[in-house]
Design a protein around this motif. Structure first.
Motif, PDB file in Angstrom:
ATOM      1  N   UNK A  89       0.797  -1.226   0.000  1.00 34.06           N
ATOM      2  CA  UNK A  89       0.000   0.000   0.000  1.00 34.06           C
ATOM      3  C   UNK A  89       0.830   1.276   0.000  1.00 34.06           C
ATOM      4  N   UNK A  90       2.111   1.188   0.283  1.00 37.47           N
ATOM      5  CA  UNK A  90       2.939   2.375   0.522  1.00 37.47           C
ATOM      6  C   UNK A  90       2.877   3.398  -0.608  1.00 37.47           C
ATOM      7  N   UNK A  91       2.955   2.955  -1.843  1.00 38.05           N
ATOM      8  CA  UNK A  91       2.993   3.900  -2.963  1.00 38.05           C
ATOM      9  C   UNK A  91       1.705   4.712  -3.112  1.00 38.05           C
ATOM     10  N   UNK A 137       5.179   5.832   8.987  1.00 41.47           N
ATOM     11  CA  UNK A 137       4.538   5.550   7.701  1.00 41.47           C
ATOM     12  C   UNK A 137       5.337   6.111   6.547  1.00 41.47           C
ATOM     13  N   UNK A 138       4.680   6.821   5.679  1.00 38.92           N
ATOM     14  CA  UNK A 138       5.336   7.360   4.486  1.00 38.92           C
ATOM     15  C   UNK A 138       6.153   8.618   4.775  1.00 38.92           C
ATOM     16  N   UNK A 139       6.101   9.080   6.010  1.00 41.02           N
ATOM     17  CA  UNK A 139       6.862  10.277   6.373  1.00 41.02           C
ATOM     18  C   UNK A 139       6.172  11.576   5.986  1.00 41.02           C
ATOM     19  N   UNK A 140       4.947  11.513   5.531  1.00 38.48           N
ATOM     20  CA  UNK A 140       4.255  12.715   5.069  1.00 38.48           C
ATOM     21  C   UNK A 140       4.039  13.713   6.215  1.00 38.48           C
ATOM     22  N   UNK A 141       3.758  13.205   7.415  1.00 36.93           N
ATOM     23  CA  UNK A 141       3.604  14.069   8.583  1.00 36.93           C
ATOM     24  C   UNK A 141       4.973  14.360   9.187  1.00 36.93           C
ATOM     25  N   UNK A 197      13.714  12.004  13.665  1.00 35.17           N
ATOM     26  CA  UNK A 197      13.960  10.653  13.160  1.00 35.17           C
ATOM     27  C   UNK A 197      12.624   9.945  13.035  1.00 35.17           C
ATOM     28  N   UNK A 198      12.420   9.246  11.933  1.00 30.15           N
ATOM     29  CA  UNK A 198      11.219   8.441  11.743  1.00 30.15           C
ATOM     30  C   UNK A 198      11.563   6.971  11.835  1.00 30.15           C
ATOM     31  N   UNK A 199      10.639   6.197  12.373  1.00 29.48           N
ATOM     32  CA  UNK A 199      10.810   4.741  12.454  1.00 29.48           C
ATOM     33  C   UNK A 199       9.515   4.083  12.007  1.00 29.48           C
ATOM     34  N   UNK A 200       9.638   3.064  11.166  1.00 29.27           N
ATOM     35  CA  UNK A 200       8.456   2.311  10.744  1.00 29.27           C
ATOM     36  C   UNK A 200       8.807   0.842  10.596  1.00 29.27           C
ATOM     37  N   UNK A 201       7.813  -0.001  10.827  1.00 25.68           N
ATOM     38  CA  UNK A 201       7.994  -1.448  10.802  1.00 25.68           C
ATOM     39  C   UNK A 201       8.084  -2.021   9.390  1.00 25.68           C
ATOM     40  N   UNK A 202       7.391  -1.408   8.441  1.00 24.14           N
ATOM     41  CA  UNK A 202       7.339  -2.007   7.109  1.00 24.14           C
ATOM     42  C   UNK A 202       8.311  -1.341   6.138  1.00 24.14           C
ATOM     43  N   UNK A 203       8.899  -2.169   5.329  1.00 25.90           N
ATOM     44  CA  UNK A 203       9.910  -1.695   4.383  1.00 25.90           C
ATOM     45  C   UNK A 203       9.325  -0.680   3.407  1.00 25.90           C
ATOM     46  N   UNK A 204       8.140  -0.958   2.870  1.00 26.03           N
ATOM     47  CA  UNK A 204       7.546  -0.057   1.884  1.00 26.03           C
ATOM     48  C   UNK A 204       7.316   1.334   2.443  1.00 26.03           C
ATOM     49  N   UNK A 205       6.791   1.401   3.640  1.00 25.28           N
ATOM     50  CA  UNK A 205       6.545   2.707   4.271  1.00 25.28           C
ATOM     51  C   UNK A 205       7.866   3.405   4.586  1.00 25.28           C
ATOM     52  N   UNK A 206       8.798   2.677   5.179  1.00 27.46           N
ATOM     53  CA  UNK A 206      10.099   3.277   5.534  1.00 27.46           C
ATOM     54  C   UNK A 206      10.841   3.745   4.290  1.00 27.46           C
ATOM     55  N   UNK A 207      10.744   2.999   3.211  1.00 24.82           N
ATOM     56  CA  UNK A 207      11.386   3.396   1.954  1.00 24.82           C
ATOM     57  C   UNK A 207      10.821   4.716   1.450  1.00 24.82           C
ATOM     58  N   UNK A 208       9.507   4.849   1.487  1.00 16.20           N
ATOM     59  CA  UNK A 208       8.865   6.084   1.048  1.00 16.20           C
ATOM     60  C   UNK A 208       9.241   7.247   1.962  1.00 16.20           C
ATOM     61  N   UNK A 209       9.235   7.001   3.256  1.00 18.54           N
ATOM     62  CA  UNK A 209       9.607   8.045   4.225  1.00 18.54           C
ATOM     63  C   UNK A 209      11.054   8.481   4.031  1.00 18.54           C
ATOM     64  N   UNK A 219      15.764  12.024   3.969  1.00 23.76           N
ATOM     65  CA  UNK A 219      16.992  11.256   3.722  1.00 23.76           C
ATOM     66  C   UNK A 219      17.882  11.159   4.959  1.00 23.76           C
ATOM     67  N   UNK A 220      18.293   9.944   5.264  1.00 21.15           N
ATOM     68  CA  UNK A 220      19.199   9.704   6.382  1.00 21.15           C
ATOM     69  C   UNK A 220      18.562   9.797   7.749  1.00 21.15           C
ATOM     70  N   UNK A 221      17.230   9.943   7.802  1.00 19.87           N
ATOM     71  CA  UNK A 221      16.571  10.140   9.096  1.00 19.87           C
ATOM     72  C   UNK A 221      15.463   9.126   9.370  1.00 19.87           C
ATOM     73  N   UNK A 222      15.447   8.009   8.638  1.00 23.41           N
ATOM     74  CA  UNK A 222      14.402   7.003   8.817  1.00 23.41           C
ATOM     75  C   UNK A 222      15.046   5.639   9.048  1.00 23.41           C
ATOM     76  N   UNK A 223      14.502   4.916  10.038  1.00 23.80           N
ATOM     77  CA  UNK A 223      14.979   3.567  10.311  1.00 23.80           C
ATOM     78  C   UNK A 223      13.826   2.581  10.183  1.00 23.80           C
ATOM     79  N   UNK A 224      14.161   1.388   9.749  1.00 26.49           N
ATOM     80  CA  UNK A 224      13.216   0.284   9.703  1.00 26.49           C
ATOM     81  C   UNK A 224      13.261  -0.363  11.080  1.00 26.49           C
TER      82      UNK A 224
END
Length: 112
Positions: A7-9, A45-49, A63-75, A80-85
């Motif tokens: 759903x991430x995209x 999530x997608x990092x939009x907020x 720093x953002x953290x998300x459990x799912x790869x798709x969401x973390x990738x989008x975020x 850049x450089x501020x999101x962890x899975x």
């Protein structure tokens, strides 16, 4: 339950997009202490907020953290450089690293 990797995209477009993100960020910003230097957004999530939180507080390292790869990738594209899975139940940070923690879209997904 949704498959957030798949759903991430399309997630933001189906959930109110930028207007909803702006409203959420505005609501949350008033709750974050003004002297916060490091902020963690759990289940970003997608990092939009999360991106809006970072833009509104340029002196704060967000720093953002998300459990799912798709969401973390989008975020990660937005922050850049501020999101962890990472799983919110076992975050990869030592205690006391962050001054504040936010979580905008997580609580409604948790089981009792």
């Amino acid at each position: 339950m949704l498959d957030y990797d798949k759903e991430a995209d399309a997630y933001d477009a189906t959930r109110g997009g930028e207007p909803r993100a702006a409203a959420a960020a505005d609501a949350v910003l008033g709750l974050i202490p003004p002297d916060t230097r490091r902020l963690l957004d759990v289940a970003c999530g997608t990092g939009i907020v999360t991106r809006r939180l970072a833009a509104a507080r340029p002196a704060t390292r967000v720093t953002g953290a998300d459990l799912t790869y798709g969401m973390a990738r989008t975020a990660a594209v937005r922050l850049p450089g501020a999101v962890v899975l990472a799983d919110s139940r076992a975050l990869p940070f030592p205690d006391g690293v962050f001054d504040a923690v936010t979580s905008v879209w997580l609580l409604h997904l948790l089981d009792r």
